[in-house]
Design a protein around this motif. Structure first.
Motif, PDB file in Angstrom:
ATOM      1  N   ASN A 128      -5.157  -1.281  -7.539  1.00  0.00           N
ATOM      2  CA  ASN A 128      -6.218  -0.286  -7.418  1.00  0.00           C
ATOM      3  C   ASN A 128      -5.664   1.051  -6.911  1.00  0.00           C
ATOM      4  O   ASN A 128      -4.736   1.081  -6.122  1.00  0.00           O
ATOM      5  CB  ASN A 128      -7.282  -0.822  -6.423  1.00  0.00           C
ATOM      6  N   LEU A 129      -6.250   2.128  -7.423  1.00  0.00           N
ATOM      7  CA  LEU A 129      -5.972   3.480  -6.924  1.00  0.00           C
ATOM      8  C   LEU A 129      -7.246   4.081  -6.354  1.00  0.00           C
ATOM      9  O   LEU A 129      -8.301   3.985  -6.974  1.00  0.00           O
ATOM     10  CB  LEU A 129      -5.503   4.403  -8.063  1.00  0.00           C
ATOM     11  N   VAL A 130      -7.143   4.695  -5.177  1.00  0.00           N
ATOM     12  CA  VAL A 130      -8.243   5.490  -4.620  1.00  0.00           C
ATOM     13  C   VAL A 130      -7.668   6.829  -4.154  1.00  0.00           C
ATOM     14  O   VAL A 130      -6.452   7.009  -4.120  1.00  0.00           O
ATOM     15  CB  VAL A 130      -8.950   4.808  -3.417  1.00  0.00           C
ATOM     16  N   ALA A 131      -8.541   7.762  -3.794  1.00  0.00           N
ATOM     17  CA  ALA A 131      -8.070   9.112  -3.466  1.00  0.00           C
ATOM     18  C   ALA A 131      -8.370   9.509  -2.030  1.00  0.00           C
ATOM     19  O   ALA A 131      -9.386   9.113  -1.448  1.00  0.00           O
ATOM     20  CB  ALA A 131      -8.709  10.125  -4.410  1.00  0.00           C
ATOM     21  N   TRP A 132      -7.482  10.337  -1.498  1.00  0.00           N
ATOM     22  CA  TRP A 132      -7.622  10.951  -0.180  1.00  0.00           C
ATOM     23  C   TRP A 132      -7.654  12.479  -0.380  1.00  0.00           C
ATOM     24  O   TRP A 132      -6.852  13.004  -1.158  1.00  0.00           O
ATOM     25  CB  TRP A 132      -6.432  10.563   0.707  1.00  0.00           C
TER      26      TRP A 132
ATOM     27  N   THR B  88       1.725 -10.397  -4.647  1.00  0.00           N
ATOM     28  CA  THR B  88       1.251  -9.327  -3.774  1.00  0.00           C
ATOM     29  C   THR B  88       0.366  -8.356  -4.558  1.00  0.00           C
ATOM     30  O   THR B  88       0.710  -7.961  -5.673  1.00  0.00           O
ATOM     31  CB  THR B  88       2.464  -8.563  -3.189  1.00  0.00           C
ATOM     32  N   ALA B  89      -0.756  -7.959  -3.974  1.00  0.00           N
ATOM     33  CA  ALA B  89      -1.630  -6.966  -4.605  1.00  0.00           C
ATOM     34  C   ALA B  89      -1.085  -5.569  -4.311  1.00  0.00           C
ATOM     35  O   ALA B  89      -0.324  -5.374  -3.355  1.00  0.00           O
ATOM     36  CB  ALA B  89      -3.048  -7.090  -4.052  1.00  0.00           C
ATOM     37  N   ARG B  90      -1.470  -4.599  -5.127  1.00  0.00           N
ATOM     38  CA  ARG B  90      -0.962  -3.244  -4.958  1.00  0.00           C
ATOM     39  C   ARG B  90      -2.086  -2.233  -4.876  1.00  0.00           C
ATOM     40  O   ARG B  90      -2.969  -2.190  -5.736  1.00  0.00           O
ATOM     41  CB  ARG B  90      -0.045  -2.927  -6.137  1.00  0.00           C
ATOM     42  N   LEU B  91      -2.060  -1.407  -3.815  1.00  0.00           N
ATOM     43  CA  LEU B  91      -3.060  -0.354  -3.686  1.00  0.00           C
ATOM     44  C   LEU B  91      -2.346   0.984  -3.508  1.00  0.00           C
ATOM     45  O   LEU B  91      -1.472   1.117  -2.649  1.00  0.00           O
ATOM     46  CB  LEU B  91      -3.966  -0.632  -2.483  1.00  0.00           C
ATOM     47  N   GLY B  92      -2.686   1.973  -4.339  1.00  0.00           N
ATOM     48  CA  GLY B  92      -2.094   3.303  -4.220  1.00  0.00           C
ATOM     49  C   GLY B  92      -3.164   4.299  -3.792  1.00  0.00           C
ATOM     50  O   GLY B  92      -4.252   4.319  -4.349  1.00  0.00           O
ATOM     51  N   VAL B  93      -2.843   5.113  -2.779  1.00  0.00           N
ATOM     52  CA  VAL B  93      -3.736   6.208  -2.392  1.00  0.00           C
ATOM     53  C   VAL B  93      -3.129   7.486  -2.951  1.00  0.00           C
ATOM     54  O   VAL B  93      -1.972   7.799  -2.659  1.00  0.00           O
ATOM     55  CB  VAL B  93      -3.881   6.306  -0.860  1.00  0.00           C
ATOM     56  N   VAL B  94      -3.886   8.218  -3.783  1.00  0.00           N
ATOM     57  CA  VAL B  94      -3.394   9.494  -4.314  1.00  0.00           C
ATOM     58  C   VAL B  94      -3.986  10.623  -3.468  1.00  0.00           C
ATOM     59  O   VAL B  94      -4.963  10.429  -2.753  1.00  0.00           O
ATOM     60  CB  VAL B  94      -3.766   9.680  -5.804  1.00  0.00           C
TER      61      VAL B  94
ATOM     62  N   PRO C  23       2.316  -0.873   4.459  1.00  0.00           N
ATOM     63  CA  PRO C  23       2.137   0.488   3.965  1.00  0.00           C
ATOM     64  C   PRO C  23       3.474   1.195   3.756  1.00  0.00           C
ATOM     65  O   PRO C  23       4.375   1.077   4.581  1.00  0.00           O
ATOM     66  CB  PRO C  23       1.346   1.167   5.094  1.00  0.00           C
ATOM     67  N   LEU C  24       3.614   1.925   2.648  1.00  0.00           N
ATOM     68  CA  LEU C  24       4.780   2.791   2.413  1.00  0.00           C
ATOM     69  C   LEU C  24       4.241   4.213   2.301  1.00  0.00           C
ATOM     70  O   LEU C  24       3.512   4.525   1.364  1.00  0.00           O
ATOM     71  CB  LEU C  24       5.477   2.410   1.101  1.00  0.00           C
ATOM     72  N   LEU C  25       4.594   5.066   3.262  1.00  0.00           N
ATOM     73  CA  LEU C  25       4.020   6.404   3.303  1.00  0.00           C
ATOM     74  C   LEU C  25       5.019   7.435   2.774  1.00  0.00           C
ATOM     75  O   LEU C  25       6.204   7.391   3.095  1.00  0.00           O
ATOM     76  CB  LEU C  25       3.608   6.755   4.732  1.00  0.00           C
ATOM     77  N   SER C  26       4.515   8.363   1.968  1.00  0.00           N
ATOM     78  CA  SER C  26       5.364   9.436   1.442  1.00  0.00           C
ATOM     79  C   SER C  26       4.964  10.749   2.098  1.00  0.00           C
ATOM     80  O   SER C  26       3.854  10.880   2.618  1.00  0.00           O
ATOM     81  CB  SER C  26       5.190   9.528  -0.071  1.00  0.00           C
TER      82      SER C  26
ATOM     83  N   LEU D 232       0.849  -1.180   0.000  1.00  0.00           N
ATOM     84  CA  LEU D 232       0.000   0.000   0.000  1.00  0.00           C
ATOM     85  C   LEU D 232       0.892   1.241   0.000  1.00  0.00           C
ATOM     86  O   LEU D 232       1.743   1.377   0.877  1.00  0.00           O
ATOM     87  CB  LEU D 232      -0.801  -0.061   1.304  1.00  0.00           C
ATOM     88  N   THR D 233       0.735   2.122  -0.986  1.00  0.00           N
ATOM     89  CA  THR D 233       1.476   3.383  -0.968  1.00  0.00           C
ATOM     90  C   THR D 233       0.489   4.522  -0.754  1.00  0.00           C
ATOM     91  O   THR D 233      -0.617   4.500  -1.305  1.00  0.00           O
ATOM     92  CB  THR D 233       2.240   3.617  -2.290  1.00  0.00           C
ATOM     93  N   ALA D 234       0.876   5.520   0.045  1.00  0.00           N
ATOM     94  CA  ALA D 234      -0.052   6.607   0.367  1.00  0.00           C
ATOM     95  C   ALA D 234       0.714   7.806   0.907  1.00  0.00           C
ATOM     96  O   ALA D 234       1.802   7.654   1.464  1.00  0.00           O
ATOM     97  CB  ALA D 234      -1.050   6.137   1.422  1.00  0.00           C
ATOM     98  N   PRO D 235       0.132   9.016   0.758  1.00  0.00           N
ATOM     99  CA  PRO D 235       0.704  10.158   1.462  1.00  0.00           C
ATOM    100  C   PRO D 235       0.471   9.987   2.957  1.00  0.00           C
ATOM    101  O   PRO D 235      -0.546   9.408   3.362  1.00  0.00           O
ATOM    102  CB  PRO D 235      -0.094  11.361   0.933  1.00  0.00           C
ATOM    103  N   ILE D 236       1.393  10.498   3.754  1.00  0.00           N
ATOM    104  CA  ILE D 236       1.322  10.299   5.203  1.00  0.00           C
ATOM    105  C   ILE D 236       0.016  10.861   5.780  1.00  0.00           C
ATOM    106  O   ILE D 236      -0.555  10.307   6.713  1.00  0.00           O
ATOM    107  CB  ILE D 236       2.578  10.910   5.867  1.00  0.00           C
ATOM    108  N   ALA D 237      -0.505  11.923   5.166  1.00  0.00           N
ATOM    109  CA  ALA D 237      -1.740  12.539   5.666  1.00  0.00           C
ATOM    110  C   ALA D 237      -2.952  11.628   5.495  1.00  0.00           C
ATOM    111  O   ALA D 237      -3.983  11.813   6.135  1.00  0.00           O
ATOM    112  CB  ALA D 237      -1.988  13.863   4.958  1.00  0.00           C
TER     113      ALA D 237
END
Ligand code: ZN
Ligand code: ZN
Length: 414
Positions: A148-152, A101-107, A62-65, A35-40
């Protein structure tokens, strides 16, 4: 500075996490998740972790940027840093995908984060990044695993989309817009997505049965014939990854799309929305194609960046995607510019410069690079979508014998 805190509806946030896991990923029992996502976005990440483990996930990583860490580099790193990227990380990601491994990105990062930085450093860093990311990117564009990509609703992003609102209200508005576009407003969001996928499926079935050899776009500043790749296949909504899992890569998703022929695009086209590219807004793009290649390109703003993008590599001047989105789609009706491809590309018909999706071919899973190229599939290290649709665009499907079928009239399915 606003002292109020934004209200992000916790029920809808939880539904978004549920939809990301059950529909977006269709996470399988025992499957690991990267899972990749902005820290917020931590509140969303945590809800995703809950739904993932409830669905039987193996390990969620999770990998947070962080935008501030990115800026620290531009402010303080030595020059050599900008030709360097964390290759080990992307090798590791590639290995994870190879192991299923599945991949989920939060933009949700600030789309303008680097707009004040030295453009040469930005472009060097992005080139190094793009090259290092290749092993991971190939597995994603090749659809090796469910992703999958979802948004924050990030604060800086919200301020950009709603510049006239106080910060807290902007975040609340963006959150509500994301929830509506992601179809999690209603009680049973998972069932809503099943119905939406069925509608998109009816479109792709029709287009695949037609087997058009080209699509002809006409409208203000546009007279463009987009030849379609040999053996192209239309996709949209739910699709089957090579690991056998049916997933929804983009949430939201309104488009049906396929692979154009890299050498059979002729004519000129005008962008109908600005393109936000790595912190630069490129406005009023107009280009002309000859034999699939962009031979003339201009923009009223950001033209130098556009030219640089086109010179990225051999395939950067050719198309890798053509997509149809009706003007009546909810994201288009919002009338907003999101400065984010996941949203803006679902607001209008679009084309993409660069890499094609090998999945958009009949039997695409078993084709190698040479076979894809022979069918007209483009190859590049970039893939940049830009909008050419509006309520004034007509599209004809053209058969090999020249017969024409109306596909879109005034921005809507004909
Ligand atoms: Zn697209
Ligand atoms: Zn695209």
């Amino acid at each position: 500075m606003s002292t109020k805190t934004a209200t992000i509806d916790p029920v809808k946030l939880d539904r978004l996490a549920e939809v990301a896991v059950k529909v977006g990923l269709n996470l399988q029992e025992g499957q690991d998740l990267l899972l990749t996502a902005p820290i917020a976005a931590a509140p969303l990440v945590r809800r995703i972790a809950v739904h993932a483990y409830q669905a039987g996930a193996g390990v969620v990583t999770p990998l947070l940027s962080d935008d501030q860490v990115t800026l620290a580099r531009f402010d303080h790193a030595r020059d050599e840093s900008f030709d360097h990227a964390a290759g080990w990380l992307y090798e590791g990601m590639a290995q994870a995908f190879d192991e299923g491994t599945a991949r989920l990105g939060v933009v949700g990062d600030n789309p303008m984060l680097l707009s004040e930085q030295n453009p040469d450093l930005v472009s060097r860093a992005s080139k190094a990044q793009s090259e290092a990311y290749k092993p991971a990117r190939e597995r994603i564009t090749g659809f090796d695993v469910n992703w999958n990509l979802v948004a924050w609703p990030g604060v800086d992003w919200a301020r950009l989309v709603f510049p006239d609102l106080p910060e807290d209200e902007a975040v609340t508005m963006l959150a509500d817009t994301i929830f509506a576009a992601s179809r999690v407003d209603g009680e049973d969001a998972v069932a809503n997505w099943q119905a939406h996928n069925a509608r998109l499926r009816a479109r792709t079935d029709w287009l695949n049965a037609q087997r058009f050899s080209a699509l002809h776009f006409t409208g203000p500043g546009t007279d463009l014939s987009v030849g379609l790749a040999d053996g192209h296949e239309w996709m949209g909504g739910a699709s089957l990854a090579k690991n056998g899992v049916v997933c929804n890569p983009n949430i939201p998703s309104e488009e049906v799309f396929t692979t154009p022929h890299a050498h059979r695009v002729e004519g000129y086209v005008q962008a109908t929305k600005p393109l936000s590219y790595q912190g630069t807004l490129i406005e009023n793009i107009a280009v002309r194609f000859e034999q699939g290649r962009i031979v003339e390109a201009s923009a009223s703003r950001g033209e130098a960046v556009l030219q640089k993008v086109l010179d990225s590599d051999e395939g950067a001047r050719r198309l890798g995607e053509v997509a149809l989105v009706p003007h009546s789609s909810p994201i288009s009706q919002s009338g907003l510019l999101f400065y984010n491809t996941l949203f803006d590309e679902n607001a209008a018909c679009h084309i993409a410069l660069g890499q094609c999706y090998s999945k958009c071919f009949e039997g695409g899973d078993s084709l190698n690079r040479e076979q894809i190229a022979a069918k007209g599939g483009n190859e590049s290290m970039i893939h940049i979508d830009w909008m050419i649709g509006s309520d004034q665009i007509d599209i004809d499907g053209v058969h090999a014998d020249g017969r024409r079928v109306p596909v879109f009239r005034k921005g809507e399915w004909a």
